[in-house]
Write a protein that holds these residues in place. Structure first.
Motif, short mmCIF file in Angstrom:
data_model
loop_
_atom_site.label_atom_id
_atom_site.label_comp_id
_atom_site.label_asym_id
_atom_site.label_seq_id
_atom_site.Cartn_x
_atom_site.Cartn_y
_atom_site.Cartn_z
N ILE A 99 -5.49 6.46 -6.77
CA ILE A 99 -5.19 8.00 -6.17
C ILE A 99 -3.99 7.75 -5.31
O ILE A 99 -3.83 6.96 -4.40
CB ILE A 99 -6.24 8.12 -5.13
CG1 ILE A 99 -7.74 8.06 -5.70
CG2 ILE A 99 -6.14 9.57 -4.45
CD1 ILE A 99 -7.85 8.92 -6.97
N ASP A 150 -4.59 4.62 -3.04
CA ASP A 150 -6.08 3.99 -2.71
C ASP A 150 -6.52 3.96 -4.10
O ASP A 150 -6.12 4.30 -5.21
CB ASP A 150 -6.37 4.98 -1.94
CG ASP A 150 -7.61 4.36 -1.10
OD1 ASP A 150 -8.04 3.16 -1.36
OD2 ASP A 150 -8.10 4.90 0.01
N TYR A 151 -7.84 3.28 -4.20
CA TYR A 151 -8.55 3.14 -5.13
C TYR A 151 -10.03 3.83 -5.08
O TYR A 151 -10.48 3.61 -4.10
CB TYR A 151 -8.64 1.61 -5.61
CG TYR A 151 -7.33 0.98 -5.66
CD1 TYR A 151 -6.81 0.72 -7.12
CD2 TYR A 151 -6.55 0.41 -4.72
CE1 TYR A 151 -5.58 0.33 -7.19
CE2 TYR A 151 -5.32 -0.15 -5.04
CZ TYR A 151 -4.92 -0.16 -6.15
OH TYR A 151 -3.73 -0.88 -6.36
N GLU A 152 -10.34 4.54 -6.10
CA GLU A 152 -11.67 5.32 -6.19
C GLU A 152 -12.28 5.12 -7.59
O GLU A 152 -11.73 5.75 -8.34
CB GLU A 152 -11.63 6.69 -5.62
CG GLU A 152 -12.73 7.22 -5.40
CD GLU A 152 -12.53 8.67 -4.70
OE1 GLU A 152 -12.98 9.57 -5.36
OE2 GLU A 152 -11.92 8.73 -3.45
N ASN A 153 -13.18 4.66 -7.76
CA ASN A 153 -13.79 4.24 -8.97
C ASN A 153 -12.92 3.84 -10.06
O ASN A 153 -12.84 4.44 -11.19
CB ASN A 153 -14.36 5.76 -9.50
CG ASN A 153 -15.53 6.30 -8.67
OD1 ASN A 153 -16.49 5.63 -8.14
ND2 ASN A 153 -15.78 7.52 -8.31
N ASP A 154 -12.47 2.74 -9.78
CA ASP A 154 -11.45 2.13 -10.57
C ASP A 154 -10.13 2.98 -11.07
O ASP A 154 -9.18 2.55 -11.94
CB ASP A 154 -12.20 1.57 -11.67
CG ASP A 154 -13.15 0.54 -11.55
OD1 ASP A 154 -13.01 -0.15 -10.75
OD2 ASP A 154 -13.99 0.59 -12.39
N GLU A 155 -9.87 4.25 -10.09
CA GLU A 155 -8.75 4.89 -10.57
C GLU A 155 -7.91 4.68 -9.24
O GLU A 155 -8.20 4.67 -8.12
CB GLU A 155 -9.21 6.34 -10.71
CG GLU A 155 -9.98 6.58 -11.85
CD GLU A 155 -10.15 8.06 -12.27
OE1 GLU A 155 -9.51 8.90 -11.37
OE2 GLU A 155 -11.00 8.31 -13.00
N ASP A 209 0.76 -1.25 0.05
CA ASP A 209 0.08 0.01 0.17
C ASP A 209 0.84 1.44 -0.09
O ASP A 209 0.08 2.15 -0.42
CB ASP A 209 -0.71 0.09 1.33
CG ASP A 209 -2.21 -1.00 1.00
OD1 ASP A 209 -2.82 -1.16 0.08
OD2 ASP A 209 -2.13 -1.77 2.05
#
Length: 396
Positions: free
Chosen positions: A146, A139-144, A123
């Protein structure tokens, strides 16, 4: 960008090993050749231990990436400079260390990111150049993906908490508790020692209390042994050693650095289960191994059933000078005895190797004269055995 005080954390002791300057790596328990990059890495390790509060047990150095990949994944042949394990021993931070004159180039980041992509649980990625640290979390947000950069280095506990929702008490690492050695022996604990390959299940039961007590002392690295100013107890190392029969013995060993010998050998002491043949019972051996620049091998495998006598809570440890010299095979025992007799020694009595007597009715500890004398004799014997091996090979 994060800065740390490199000079403050630079290793204070430099060892001269036959003209070569070395650091003692606190994590690997071995002497490391000094280079500009190694100076950064050792200083950074001290920073992680002292200021980020990462337990030494959760740090791995020069760790092969492949050890943390599944069999179905494409094998990465790289080695991670510093790998940090979380509270559940899962890899979650990688650091790539470079010397002070390097720059934060795409190639440096690419190397660190290769490790991130190869190990699914990572991580955080850190790049360390000199006294500067670039620490990034993902981190992951909406398959993106970050990416977050840190201005200050979080403490280990906070990194673990950010990694997943855990309770604070989960991050408290349990103090080592010595196993019970007093009779009746706890069957579950004894079976664990069988399973871990510490004690062989064919070992004479009379030896169990002593061996378990000794094993407890070997693993109790907070109970530091101090023999003299040239002797350094450097703690536990999980490693393996081979023997002349082709066996490999992986175990936790207590390690001691001898600073007054030119080669600066590190002596390892541990217990291992082993058998003398395919149909033989599985016994227990006391291993003494030696690691130098030139070699790393087992010097003595003392078969406990044969060479430890128990009487009234006292273990008498001795040896008959049996020795194997690599491809030359077994040497005559009397030759080794005569060789030891020609040297100044504390172990040869009436033509027999006497290593010590230990009363094990109570905890074996480092302050006891019996313990100090026993370890001193073991080390002296192991070194003399190695000198004898060199002597015989020189005449072969």
């Amino acid at each position: 960008m994060i800065e740390f005080n490199l000079e403050k954390h630079k290793p204070k002791i430099v060892y001269d090993v036959q003209g070569t300057k070395k650091y003692l790596c606190r994590v690997r328990k071995m002497l490391i050749h000094i280079t500009p990059e190694e100076t950064v890495r050792q200083s950074f390790l001290n920073y992680l231990i002292k200021e980020v509060k990462i337990p030494i047990t959760q740090l791995l150095v020069e760790e092969p990436v492949s050890h943390h990949q599944s069999e179905t994944e494409i094998r990465n042949k790289g080695r991670i400079d510093v790998l940090v394990l979380d509270h559940e021993n899962i890899p979650f931070i990688v650091y790539e260390c470079k010397k002070e004159t390097e720059s934060f180039t795409d190639n440096v980041y690419s190397q660190a990111m290769d490790y991130f992509e190869a190990i699914n649980s990572i991580d955080y990625v850190g790049v360390v150049i000199g006294n500067q640290i670039d620490l990034i979390s993902f981190d992951y947000e909406n398959d993106e993906v970050i990416a977050v950069k840190y201005a200050e280095h979080p403490k280990y506990t906070n990194l673990c908490l950010d990694n997943e929702e855990v309770l604070i008490e989960d991050l408290i690492f349990e103090e080592f508790v010595r196993p019970n050695y007093k009779e009746p022996i706890n069957e579950e604990e004894l079976n664990d020692l069988f399973d871990y390959g510490v004690i062989g299940n064919g070992t004479n039961k009379k030896l169990f209390p002593f061996l378990i007590n000794l094993y407890g002392w070997i693993l109790d690295e907070k109970d530091k042994l101090q023999l003299d100013e040239n002797f350094k107890d450097i703690g536990i190392k999980f490693t393996k050693f081979g023997n002349a029969g082709g066996g490999n013995f992986t175990q936790q060993y207590r390690a001691f650095l001898l600073e007054n010998i030119e080669e600066k050998p590190i002596i390892f002491l541990g217990l291992n289960s082993m058998s003398s043949g395919e149909n033989s019972p599985i016994g227990t051996s006391l291993f003494v191994a030696i690691e130098t620049n030139e070699h790393s091998h087992s010097s003595l495998q003392l078969r406990c059933d044969k060479y430890i006598n128990i009487e009234n809570h006292t273990a008498k440890i001795w040896h008959d000078a049996t020795i194997t010299i690599g491809k030359l095979g077994a040497a005559k025992r009397q030759d080794l005895i005569d060789f030891i007799a020609s040297k100044e020694n504390n172990i040869l009595i009436d033509n027999q190797i006497i290593l010590g007597e230990i009363n094990f009715e109570n905890d074996i500890n480092s302050q006891q004269e019996q313990t100090q004398k026993f370890i001193q004799n073991l080390i002296e014997y192991a070194i003399l055995r190695d000198e004898f091996r060199k002597h015989k090979k020189g005449f072969s």
